[in-house]
Scaffold this active site. Sequence first.
Site: not given
Length: 360
Positions: A25, A61, A185, A233, A326
């Site tokens: 992501p 996300a 988060y 994750r 990534g």
Amino acid sequence: MSESTLFSPHTIRSVTVRNRIWVAPLCQYSVDREDGVPTDWHLVHLGSFARGGAGLVMTEATAVNAVGRISAEDTGIYTDEQRDGWSRIVGFIHSQGASAGIQLAHAGRKASVFREWGAESGTRPVGAGGWSTVAPSAVAFDGYDEPGALDRAGIDAIVADFARAARRSVEAGFDVVEIHAAHGYLVHQFLSPLSNRRDDGYGGSLENRARLLLEIIAAVRAEVGELVPILVRFSATDYTDGGWDVTQTTAVAEWARDAGADLFDISSGGLVAGAKIPIGPGYQVPFAAEVRRDAEVEVSAVGLITEAAQADDIIRSGRADVVMMGREIMRDPHFPLRAAHELGVPIDYWPVQYHRARPR
């Protein structure tokens, strides 16, 4: 040693992904209309990875409600318009032979911030287009506004939002859904004792701190059925004394597997500003290997994986089942095609439009 290789298919439930190079992501902060609907940028950004030979292409996300966006420019999947925008992108990913995954997220106390390349940083005030944030406890992330502590009704609503977002994801055609429980988060905020100061059934013991995640997994599984893979994750450590660590990650991964999750995407950090992270090539791979070994679950590895031989060795050695890439795949969206050539692996999914550029 594992018999798997970087270019062997990987099957989870009903989904077979063509290789073990998956796109992590990657937040883009590019919904300029601030309505959560993915744009042409997202189509080209994600579509380039599918064209470039990735096995699974994961979204950034993607918020399960408006309050859960990191920035106002984040994507979401809490409206039908957002779902339909994603459906167009998923269709292109599939047309290139790749599988499509979506990361479902809620930013919690790290929501309502200015996007990272703007002139301003930190919390975006309510009067300037921001919103009030929520968290397990009224404990602010360093430099951000203090969030409101969620009550039971608020927690139940968030679980329901994840379930509805999962339903819309399947309707949009996504093959895989991932629950974001990392990088400081909301779900990670519940998991870590540094940010979770609650004294009810969602705080204190590890079982209580994991309760929100396990409720989300169960609700998502009930919504998507038995055929759709669910990933989680994790940040394996907060890199801070008294915080979340790989031992707790391993324990919760076992419980999450029993609740209906299939594979664990092992990253690290994000909860504590300024934590000292020993960054280097493959620096998070040992965390993935430990969780895989001790919890007996499937995992992906991520973190400065930049070379074909390095990625292949991670799979062949059995340290992870797949790699998530990534920064390197942003630098070269055709990394999988190049890696196959470097490793001498014949593949049949070079785009026909690019055959004239195929190495001989």
